[in-house]
Design a protein around this motif. Structure first.
Motif, mmCIF file in Angstrom:
data_model
loop_
_atom_site.group_PDB
_atom_site.id
_atom_site.type_symbol
_atom_site.label_atom_id
_atom_site.label_comp_id
_atom_site.label_asym_id
_atom_site.label_seq_id
_atom_site.Cartn_x
_atom_site.Cartn_y
_atom_site.Cartn_z
ATOM 1 N N GLU C 195 171.601 29.322 20.196
ATOM 2 C CA GLU C 195 171.700 30.439 19.603
ATOM 3 C C GLU C 195 173.161 30.937 19.744
ATOM 4 O OE1 GLU C 195 168.256 32.697 19.779
ATOM 5 O OE2 GLU C 195 167.208 31.420 18.452
ATOM 6 N N GLU C 197 176.562 30.959 19.674
ATOM 7 C CA GLU C 197 177.777 30.371 18.953
ATOM 8 C C GLU C 197 178.697 29.845 19.432
ATOM 9 O OE1 GLU C 197 177.313 29.858 15.524
ATOM 10 O OE2 GLU C 197 175.240 30.484 15.662
ATOM 11 N N SER C 198 179.127 30.385 20.625
ATOM 12 C CA SER C 198 180.235 30.121 21.527
ATOM 13 C C SER C 198 179.729 28.953 22.355
ATOM 14 C CB SER C 198 180.874 31.017 22.146
ATOM 15 O OG SER C 198 180.034 31.730 23.017
ATOM 16 N N ALA C 202 175.932 24.577 20.633
ATOM 17 C CA ALA C 202 176.131 24.836 19.454
ATOM 18 C C ALA C 202 177.295 24.471 18.818
ATOM 19 C CB ALA C 202 176.369 26.626 19.286
ATOM 20 N N ARG C 203 178.170 24.362 19.465
ATOM 21 C CA ARG C 203 179.453 23.601 18.914
ATOM 22 C C ARG C 203 179.378 22.301 18.848
ATOM 23 N NH1 ARG C 203 183.613 21.506 21.506
ATOM 24 N NH2 ARG C 203 182.777 22.167 23.631
ATOM 25 N N LEU C 205 176.655 20.797 17.988
ATOM 26 C CA LEU C 205 175.533 20.615 16.716
ATOM 27 C C LEU C 205 176.758 20.914 15.347
ATOM 28 C CD1 LEU C 205 172.527 22.414 17.807
ATOM 29 C CD2 LEU C 205 172.786 20.220 16.934
ATOM 30 N N ARG C 206 177.718 21.725 15.518
ATOM 31 C CA ARG C 206 178.403 21.891 14.405
ATOM 32 C C ARG C 206 179.416 20.818 14.267
ATOM 33 N NH1 ARG C 206 179.283 27.388 16.492
ATOM 34 N NH2 ARG C 206 181.207 26.707 17.310
ATOM 35 N N ASP C 207 179.881 20.073 15.091
ATOM 36 C CA ASP C 207 181.310 19.037 15.063
ATOM 37 C C ASP C 207 180.558 17.735 14.893
ATOM 38 O OD1 ASP C 207 183.216 21.067 17.515
ATOM 39 O OD2 ASP C 207 182.738 21.466 15.507
ATOM 40 N N ARG C 208 179.646 17.514 15.375
ATOM 41 C CA ARG C 208 179.103 16.164 15.484
ATOM 42 C C ARG C 208 177.832 15.752 14.631
ATOM 43 N NH1 ARG C 208 180.280 13.996 21.471
ATOM 44 N NH2 ARG C 208 179.395 12.046 20.486
ATOM 45 N N HIS C 210 174.205 13.997 14.704
ATOM 46 C CA HIS C 210 173.269 13.946 15.855
ATOM 47 C C HIS C 210 171.946 13.354 15.145
ATOM 48 C CE1 HIS C 210 172.885 18.183 14.510
ATOM 49 N NE2 HIS C 210 171.443 17.984 14.566
#
Lengths: 71, 429, 245
Positions: C195, C197-198, C202-203, C205-208, C210
């Motif tokens: 949870e 964000e930084s 989390a990063r 999960l956003r970028d790649r 899975h």
């Protein structure tokens, strides 16, 4: 007396089962599946006592001495 | 003062300790003792003395012979309440001679099932306390523990006691060494019309209320397996109904064998005639038809459209490592079914053949229970672990044998304390 | 409240199994118990074979079947996402082991003393540890953890109870990373608050893209795999551990 005692035991037995299950043990709500503690310890024992009381009422109904019939 | 002659007058062989009976009891005690030695080994050294090992990286099965027999024993308990309910509800009075032995069978097999569960726990003493303290309704074990062990067993004990009171009162009238037991069991039974009326009402309602327990008991055991999505071969809606039906098969089978033994033991005709065995045979046949239907359904479903892992488990059962158990179990269930069907069509029943069928379906049931438990663990991993293996050790065989011996022991002792077949209405033997 | 998750980068994992070693040392697990396990998989037929590696810690599922089936509530899920075993309450029924689709549970079949990674009672232990005394028996493992205050870390406490990967709860509560994550030489394992964000998890999960293991089982695991591919029907395990006691 015999009838009242028997019905009383059945009612109390079922009440114990219902209370110990729904109030004390069973999970409520969405996050409930992970719930790992009963709300009161030994709640399952209360449930078992309730089951035994319900069936034990049969023993009372049959075996109570005759003098209790008058009541 | 010859107590032997006095006890010779008690009906149904109560109190008469024959030589054959004594030898049998001593043998059962010896086998039970062997099991105790094995269990103490397991208790002190840990369950490593069994053949069970972790699933996955360790390539074992973590539930083995013990759980097989837990399910089997609870299954055998099907017999008692069904017979009792059927007699009361459908007024099948010619089956009355079966009633008491069926109830004893239920009580004994439930006790054996409970002991077998405890034998399978890693921390049995803690288990017995913590289950009463913390048992969770979300777990399928909650139903097994509370309703089966506590509810079904207690209710069956109540039923057994209440239906034994009249006979105990009759026996208590005669002087014998067992009189004190008979008096306790009779608990003041006076055989007045009012009392008999009460008894009839009570047993009727008890039978009706224990019947749902029966369905719950076996279904809840089925759910223990059937709800596990992570176990190919287990995850199936059919587990609960199949458990109930196979319970009926094994329970009726054991009852047939027990009734045949009692019939041989009794000096006079106690009503265990061909009509009774024919009814049991027809009942067993019906249950077997339903169970074979379930087996075919399961096989068709898993071979037609099963996942890779489910297919692997099925393959192992059909022609792999477990095929000998599978095909033996199928033969043990199907051949008796054919035999029973032929007898039913020709309306001519043979007690020896019924006894053989009873034994065979029980061996088949044990095999099926084993096949439900083990292959899904050794060959049913969803992640690509190497396949495992499981071989029970002597400890497991000894504990199971001692449970069977203990059950036979309790039934044997019961027969000599109280009549295994109800006394006739007149109360005279 | 943090919500912990682990990210496994299969493009980086080289199958060295250092994470397995670190886990065993950190948690004092007994012989043939692998809380962290790395599959070495081969698929295809020679000469067209492909090798892949798949680290398999406990998935700490959000809909954990092991938690659902535990008859006494010894297996429980915390608010921060960890699924832990209270080894004081466990009765050793092994139902969690059977409910788990991933096979991460281990039962203590015997007294752990003689099968510990290091036999702490062995008089010759000093020779093994190069004279470092006392031998490394992790003191954090016998301490109660979490706001529930339950004894839950570490392996092989006594026979007859279950155990499994705890995401090194005793380290996480001190703000450290689990032993496997801290040890991985190529940074294939990433652990953190999903949870945040930084945070790295989390990063990623956003970028790649899975995947999770066995998603169709509905367990909602907290371990995400990046790169690579899920094991297929013809993936076979090679170089298994010698794991049968």
């Amino acid at each position: 007396m015999r009838k009242r005692l028997t019905i009383g035991m059945i009612v109390v037995g079922i009440a114990l089962m219902a209370i110990s299950y729904f109030v004390l043990s069973a999970p409520w709500g969405v996050e409930s599946v992970a719930n790992s503690n009963p709300r009161m310890q030994f709640a399952p024992l209360v449930f078992v006592v309730g089951v035994m009381m319900t069936f034990g009422s049969a023993l009372v109904y049959e075996m109570l001495p005759d003098r209790f019939d008058r009541d | 003062m010859s107590t032997a002659t006095q006890e010779a007058r008690l009906p149904r062989g109560v109190g008469r300790l024959t030589r054959g009976w004594t030898i049998f009891i001593l043998a059962m005690v010896a086998i039970s003792a062997l099991g105790w030695i094995a269990y103490i080994r397991e208790f002190t050294q840990g369950m490593t003395v069994t053949g069970m090992r972790n699933v996955g990286t360790m390539g074992g099965a973590t539930w083995g012979l013990y759980i097989t027999f837990v399910v089997y024993f609870v299954g055998v308990s099907f017999a008692g309440i069904t017979i009792a309910a059927v007699i009361r509800l459908f007024k099948l009075d010619h089956l009355r001679p079966l009633a008491r032995m069926a109830e004893v069978l239920t009580v004994v097999s439930l006790i054996l099932g409970a002991i077998a569960i405890v034998a399978d726990l890693g921390q049995p003493l803690r288990g017995m306390i913590n289950l009463f303290r913390y048992a969770r309704p979300q777990s399928p074990f909650f139903g097994t523990f509370t309703l089966v062990i506590s509810g079904y067993l207690f209710a069956s004990l109540v039923y057994l006691w209440l239906t034994s009171r009249r006979d105990a009162a009759v026996l208590a009238q005669r002087p014998s060494r067992l009189r004190w037991i008979h008096k306790i069991v009779a608990a003041g039974y006076t055989d007045t019309p009012a009392e008999r009326e009460r008894h009839s009402k009570t047993t009727f309602w008890l039978a009706i209320s224990i019947l749902p327990m029966l369905v719950v008991a076996h279904s809840t055991l089925g759910f223990v397996f059937g709800l596990q999505v992570g176990r190919p071969g287990w995850y199936s809606a059919l587990q609960a109904p199949a458990f109930v039906v196979l319970a009926g098969v094994s329970g009726t089978g054991v009852l047939i064998v027990l009734a045949a033994i009692v019939r041989k033991m009794m000096v006079r005709d106690v009503g265990l005639n061909l009509q009774v065995f024919a009814w049991l045979g027809r009942f067993l046949m019906l249950l077997l038809f339903v169970y074979v239907y379930f087996m075919v359904t399961e096989l068709l479903t898993s071979t037609y459209a099963g996942s890779e892992r489910e297919l692997q488990v099925t393959r192992e059962m059909l022609w792999g490592e477990y095929s000998w158990i599978f095909w033996s179990a199928v033969i043990m269930l199907v051949i008796p079914l054919l035999g029973l069907t032929i007898q039913a069509i020709r309306r001519s029943w043979s007690i020896p053949w019924l006894v053989v069928s009873g034994i065979a379906v029980n061996l088949g049931a044990i095999g099926k229970r084993y096949l439900i438990a083990v292959p899904s663990q050794t060959h049913g991993q969803l992640l690509p672990y190497v396949d495992g293996s499981y071989t029970p050790t002597w400890v497991e065989f000894a504990v199971v044998a001692s449970l069977l011996a203990f059950g036979a022991l309790v039934i044997g002792v019961f027969m000599k304390v109280l009549p295994i077949v109800e006394l006739e209405e007149t109360g005279h033997a | 409240m943090a919500k912990y998750a682990m990210a496994v980068d299969l493009d980086r994992c080289q199958g060295c199994r250092a994470c397995m070693e670190a886990c065993k040392i950190e948690n004092n697990t007994v012989q043939s118990v692998f809380w962290m396990y790395v599959f070495r998989l081969e698929s295809g037929e020679y000469p067209d074979t492909k090798m892949s590696f798949l680290p398999r810690p406990c998935q700490h599922c959000d809909n954990a079947p092991c938690v659902k089936v535990c008859p006494v509530g010894a297996r429980y899920k915390r608010q921060d996402g960890l699924v832990l075993t209270d080894f004081e309450r466990c009765i050793g029924c092994r139902y969690c082991e059977l409910a788990c689709p991933y096979g991460v549970n281990y039962f203590n079949w015997t007294k752990p003393e003689r099968r510990q990674y290091l036999d702490f009672d062995d008089p010759g232990i000093a020779a093994v540890t190069g004279g470092v005394l006392p031998p490394y028996q992790n003191p954090d493992l016998a301490v109660k953890h979490g706001e529930e205050q339950r004894l839950t870390a570490g392996g092989g406490h006594f026979k007859g109870v279950m155990e499994k990967c705890t995401f090194c709860v005793h380290r996480v509560e001190k703000g450290l990373q689990p032993a496997c994550v801290a040890t991985c030489p190529v940074g294939a394992l990433v652990f953190g608050d999903v949870e945040d964000e930084s945070g790295e998890v989390a990063r990623m999960l956003r970028d790649r893209a899975h995947f999770r293991l066995l998603e169709e089982a509905g367990t909602r695991p907290s371990v995400m795999y990046f790169g690579g591919a899920p094991p297929t029907g013809d993936s076979k395990e090679i170089e298994t551990v010698k794991a049968r006691v």
